[in-house]
Design a protein around this motif. Structure first.
Motif, PDB file in Angstrom:
ATOM      1  N   GLU A 159      78.915 -21.216 -18.941  1.00 56.47           N
ATOM      2  CA  GLU A 159      79.505 -22.477 -18.491  1.00 56.47           C
ATOM      3  C   GLU A 159      78.729 -23.689 -19.021  1.00 56.47           C
ATOM      4  O   GLU A 159      79.310 -24.637 -19.533  1.00 56.47           O
ATOM      5  CB  GLU A 159      79.509 -22.491 -16.960  1.00 56.47           C
ATOM      6  N   LYS A 168      65.255 -21.164  -4.898  1.00 53.67           N
ATOM      7  CA  LYS A 168      65.664 -20.288  -3.787  1.00 53.67           C
ATOM      8  C   LYS A 168      65.454 -18.826  -4.159  1.00 53.67           C
ATOM      9  O   LYS A 168      65.582 -18.468  -5.341  1.00 53.67           O
ATOM     10  CB  LYS A 168      67.158 -20.488  -3.469  1.00 53.67           C
ATOM     11  N   SER A 211      78.210 -27.878  -3.227  1.00 55.14           N
ATOM     12  CA  SER A 211      79.637 -28.012  -3.563  1.00 55.14           C
ATOM     13  C   SER A 211      80.250 -29.243  -2.898  1.00 55.14           C
ATOM     14  O   SER A 211      81.275 -29.142  -2.204  1.00 55.14           O
ATOM     15  CB  SER A 211      80.424 -26.751  -3.177  1.00 55.14           C
ATOM     16  N   GLN A 235      83.855 -27.620  -5.523  1.00 54.83           N
ATOM     17  CA  GLN A 235      83.852 -27.009  -6.860  1.00 54.83           C
ATOM     18  C   GLN A 235      84.820 -27.691  -7.812  1.00 54.83           C
ATOM     19  O   GLN A 235      85.387 -27.079  -8.697  1.00 54.83           O
ATOM     20  CB  GLN A 235      84.151 -25.512  -6.773  1.00 54.83           C
ATOM     21  N   ILE A 293      74.084 -32.445  -3.199  1.00 54.57           N
ATOM     22  CA  ILE A 293      73.652 -31.889  -4.487  1.00 54.57           C
ATOM     23  C   ILE A 293      74.833 -31.980  -5.444  1.00 54.57           C
ATOM     24  O   ILE A 293      75.831 -31.288  -5.284  1.00 54.57           O
ATOM     25  CB  ILE A 293      73.215 -30.423  -4.348  1.00 54.57           C
ATOM     26  N   VAL A 294      74.688 -32.857  -6.425  1.00 52.91           N
ATOM     27  CA  VAL A 294      75.807 -33.138  -7.326  1.00 52.91           C
ATOM     28  C   VAL A 294      75.841 -32.130  -8.470  1.00 52.91           C
ATOM     29  O   VAL A 294      74.845 -31.926  -9.160  1.00 52.91           O
ATOM     30  CB  VAL A 294      75.666 -34.578  -7.868  1.00 52.91           C
ATOM     31  N   ARG A 316      79.559 -30.642 -15.108  1.00 55.39           N
ATOM     32  CA  ARG A 316      79.543 -29.792 -16.304  1.00 55.39           C
ATOM     33  C   ARG A 316      79.309 -30.627 -17.549  1.00 55.39           C
ATOM     34  O   ARG A 316      78.930 -30.103 -18.587  1.00 55.39           O
ATOM     35  CB  ARG A 316      80.862 -29.034 -16.383  1.00 55.39           C
ATOM     36  N   GLN A 348      81.042 -36.482 -16.379  1.00 57.96           N
ATOM     37  CA  GLN A 348      81.242 -36.164 -14.959  1.00 57.96           C
ATOM     38  C   GLN A 348      80.034 -36.629 -14.144  1.00 57.96           C
ATOM     39  O   GLN A 348      80.171 -37.182 -13.050  1.00 57.96           O
ATOM     40  CB  GLN A 348      81.408 -34.654 -14.761  1.00 57.96           C
ATOM     41  N   ASN A 352      80.000 -39.230 -11.068  1.00 57.57           N
ATOM     42  CA  ASN A 352      79.591 -38.802  -9.726  1.00 57.57           C
ATOM     43  C   ASN A 352      78.424 -39.634  -9.190  1.00 57.57           C
ATOM     44  O   ASN A 352      78.423 -40.046  -8.030  1.00 57.57           O
ATOM     45  CB  ASN A 352      79.234 -37.319  -9.734  1.00 57.57           C
TER      46      ASN A 352
HETATM   47  N1  NAP Z   1      72.815 -22.751  -1.715  1.00 55.78           N
HETATM   48  C1  NAP Z   1      73.878 -22.205  -2.224  1.00 55.78           C
HETATM   49  O1  NAP Z   1      74.260 -21.088  -1.882  1.00 55.78           O
HETATM   50  C2  NAP Z   1      74.646 -22.973  -3.278  1.00 55.78           C
HETATM   51  C3  NAP Z   1      75.939 -22.555  -3.648  1.00 55.78           C
HETATM   52  C4  NAP Z   1      76.622 -23.307  -4.616  1.00 55.78           C
HETATM   53  C5  NAP Z   1      76.011 -24.418  -5.190  1.00 55.78           C
HETATM   54  N2  NAP Z   1      74.729 -24.779  -4.814  1.00 55.78           N
HETATM   55  C6  NAP Z   1      74.068 -25.981  -5.405  1.00 55.78           C
HETATM   56  O2  NAP Z   1      74.927 -27.096  -5.312  1.00 55.78           O
HETATM   57  C7  NAP Z   1      75.185 -27.622  -6.611  1.00 55.78           C
HETATM   58  C8  NAP Z   1      76.566 -28.220  -6.680  1.00 55.78           C
HETATM   59  O3  NAP Z   1      77.554 -27.215  -6.410  1.00 55.78           O
HETATM   60  P1  NAP Z   1      78.926 -27.201  -7.225  1.00 55.78           P
HETATM   61  O4  NAP Z   1      78.657 -27.069  -8.675  1.00 55.78           O
HETATM   62  O5  NAP Z   1      79.828 -26.220  -6.573  1.00 55.78           O
HETATM   63  O6  NAP Z   1      79.378 -28.736  -6.932  1.00 55.78           O
HETATM   64  P2  NAP Z   1      80.766 -29.472  -6.944  1.00 55.78           P
HETATM   65  O7  NAP Z   1      80.430 -30.904  -7.170  1.00 55.78           O
HETATM   66  O8  NAP Z   1      81.562 -29.151  -5.737  1.00 55.78           O
HETATM   67  O9  NAP Z   1      81.524 -28.891  -8.227  1.00 55.78           O
HETATM   68  C9  NAP Z   1      81.024 -29.150  -9.507  1.00 55.78           C
HETATM   69  C10 NAP Z   1      82.102 -28.836 -10.546  1.00 55.78           C
HETATM   70  O10 NAP Z   1      83.229 -29.664 -10.327  1.00 55.78           O
HETATM   71  C11 NAP Z   1      83.700 -30.172 -11.558  1.00 55.78           C
HETATM   72  N3  NAP Z   1      83.414 -31.619 -11.543  1.00 55.78           N
HETATM   73  C12 NAP Z   1      82.298 -32.222 -11.059  1.00 55.78           C
HETATM   74  N4  NAP Z   1      82.389 -33.557 -11.192  1.00 55.78           N
HETATM   75  C13 NAP Z   1      83.573 -33.801 -11.767  1.00 55.78           C
HETATM   76  C14 NAP Z   1      84.247 -34.986 -12.154  1.00 55.78           C
HETATM   77  N5  NAP Z   1      83.696 -36.187 -11.967  1.00 55.78           N
HETATM   78  N6  NAP Z   1      85.477 -34.884 -12.706  1.00 55.78           N
HETATM   79  C15 NAP Z   1      86.057 -33.681 -12.887  1.00 55.78           C
HETATM   80  N7  NAP Z   1      85.466 -32.512 -12.535  1.00 55.78           N
HETATM   81  C16 NAP Z   1      84.239 -32.568 -11.997  1.00 55.78           C
HETATM   82  C17 NAP Z   1      82.924 -29.451 -12.665  1.00 55.78           C
HETATM   83  O11 NAP Z   1      83.537 -28.224 -12.989  1.00 55.78           O
HETATM   84  P3  NAP Z   1      84.814 -28.091 -13.963  1.00 55.78           P
HETATM   85  O12 NAP Z   1      84.755 -29.230 -14.945  1.00 55.78           O
HETATM   86  O13 NAP Z   1      84.672 -26.747 -14.591  1.00 55.78           O
HETATM   87  O14 NAP Z   1      86.023 -28.159 -13.061  1.00 55.78           O
HETATM   88  C18 NAP Z   1      81.632 -29.150 -11.961  1.00 55.78           C
HETATM   89  O15 NAP Z   1      80.926 -28.066 -12.530  1.00 55.78           O
HETATM   90  C19 NAP Z   1      74.938 -26.423  -7.543  1.00 55.78           C
HETATM   91  O16 NAP Z   1      74.689 -26.804  -8.864  1.00 55.78           O
HETATM   92  C20 NAP Z   1      73.747 -25.774  -6.889  1.00 55.78           C
HETATM   93  O17 NAP Z   1      72.553 -26.455  -7.241  1.00 55.78           O
HETATM   94  C21 NAP Z   1      74.070 -24.080  -3.872  1.00 55.78           C
END
Ligand code: NAP
Length: 337
Positions: free
Chosen positions: A42, A95, A224, A228, A298-299, A302, A306, A310
């Motif tokens: 990714e 973690k 998230s 996501q 936590i932002v 990709r 983006q 954000n």
């Molecule tokens: N503790 C845990 O169990 C756990 C679990 C999950 C995550 N996390 C942490 O939380 C962080 C964030 O989680 P997440 O990646 O799920 O966050 P998220 O902000 O909900 O989703 C991020 C995804 O959304 C899309 N995106 C983000 N901003 C965008 C924008 N402005 N316009 C269009 N698409 C956009 C991108 O994917 P696409 O472009 O592919 O759509 C990006 O990879 C992780 O990196 C990690 O450090 C922790």
């Protein structure tokens, strides 16, 4: 027009009741080196470094990772990037928990052997002597809380770790409370940071969990924050999934997020976004940052475009009425605030 990354100047806030400060938005690195269901990486190393550079340009210094991200590559890439910088200026959270060796049950969970080994291994990959925040990635019911807290306290005493966090799901708030009570009675370091899933769609932590965090002044860093990517406006209820989105490849994502109820919520999000002249992603992040008890989302991003979009959410102000409308746009467990 959105500011560029170097025009953004992220603020800092206290990490709960600790003396440490964190940026108001932390950088998520889950997708660094992550292989999708279709077999693609990714975010590759070059892109990962671009995102780290972009976050740094916006004033960001708080990086969230985990030892399983990208099978360890994520931490290695962060370590390489950090090697060219003054380590002291950055705050790194990682973690441990998920199983790393097939057929070896001790390589999973939070038993003392696994935690100690995993922390040494991640410090090695990050090429650093210490970790600022060590999270347990999930709660391990097989390891007694006393064993866990004593082990974690040892890591803090040795200087390998500065603060402790629990990335847990809502039903585990009482387990964190009990573990902290054991730590308190023994004079050990307690958990000071929580990392739950929380966004406009995923509201499980509202109620008891968030109230517990507020009462104890524990830091809350939601993961998230954009569901996501669902809350960015790139999905349409009647149209085909956007090809460039990696999340759209996951059937679990489609079942959890692409529902009629969530699209109704998105309509309200779009309306508020228009009122404040922001994008849906920025408005969803601003809603989260405005929630009482939330410290620093936590932002995830990709691309650097983006990321810029954000992080610009830091300067968006929502009125109480707009926050309330968004809160009420999805039925769920409310905390009454
Ligand atoms: N503790 C845990 O169990 C756990 C679990 C999950 C995550 N996390 C942490 O939380 C962080 C964030 O989680 P997440 O990646 O799920 O966050 P998220 O902000 O909900 O989703 C991020 C995804 O959304 C899309 N995106 C983000 N901003 C965008 C924008 N402005 N316009 C269009 N698409 C956009 C991108 O994917 P696409 O472009 O592919 O759509 C990006 O990879 C992780 O990196 C990690 O450090 C922790």
């Amino acid at each position: 027009m959105d500011p560029t990354l170097d025009e953004i100047d992220l603020d800092t806030v206290r990490l709960g009741r600790t003396g440490l400060r964190t940026n108001e938005f932390q950088l998520g690195t889950w997708r660094f080196g992550r292989v999708t269901e279709a077999g693609n990486v990714e975010i590759d190393e070059a892109r990962a470094h671009e995102l780290l550079d972009g976050y740094e340009a916006a004033g960001g210094r708080y990086i969230d990772t985990a030892d399983v991200y990208g099978g360890g590559d994520c931490e290695r890439w962060i370590g390489d990037w950090l090697a060219e910088r003054d380590r002291e200026r950055y705050t790194i959270a990682s973690k441990v928990y998920w199983q790393i060796r097939d057929g070896d049950p001790n390589s999973r969970g939070t038993n003392r052997k696994n935690v100690r080994h995993r922390v040494d291994a991640l410090l090695d990959r990050l090429d650093t002597d210490y970790l600022d925040v060590l999270y347990i990635h999930r709660w391990d019911d097989e390891t007694p809380a006393r064993e866990l807290m004593k082990t974690l306290n040892g890591l803090v005493e040795s200087g390998k770790v500065h603060y402790l966090g629990a990335s847990t799901l809502r039903p585990n708030a009482w387990k964190v409370a009990r573990a902290n009570e054991i730590a308190r009675s023994e004079g050990w370091e307690p958990f000071n940071v929580l990392q739950p899933r929380y966004n406009l769609v995923d509201r499980e932590i509202e109620g008891e969990y968030l109230e517990f965090a507020r009462q104890q002044n524990l830091a809350v860093s939601p993961w998230s924050p954009l569901g996501q990517g669902f809350l960015t406006g790139k999905y349409d209820r009647d149209e085909d999934l956007p090809e460039e989105s990696k999340a759209a490849e996951s059937s679990r994502f489609q079942e959890a997020y692409l529902t009629a109820e969530n699209f109704d919520l998105h309509d309200e999000l779009d309306a508020v976004a228009e009122e404040v002249d922001a994008t849906p992603a920025q408005t969803a992040l601003a809603w989260l940052a405005h929630r009482d008890g939330v410290t620093a989302p936590i932002v995830g991003a990709r691309t650097t475009a983006q990321l810029a979009e954000n992080l610009a959410a830091a300067s968006i102000d929502l009125s109480d009425e707009q926050v309330d409308r968004l809160t009420a746009a999805k039925s769920g467990p409310y905390d009454g605030l």
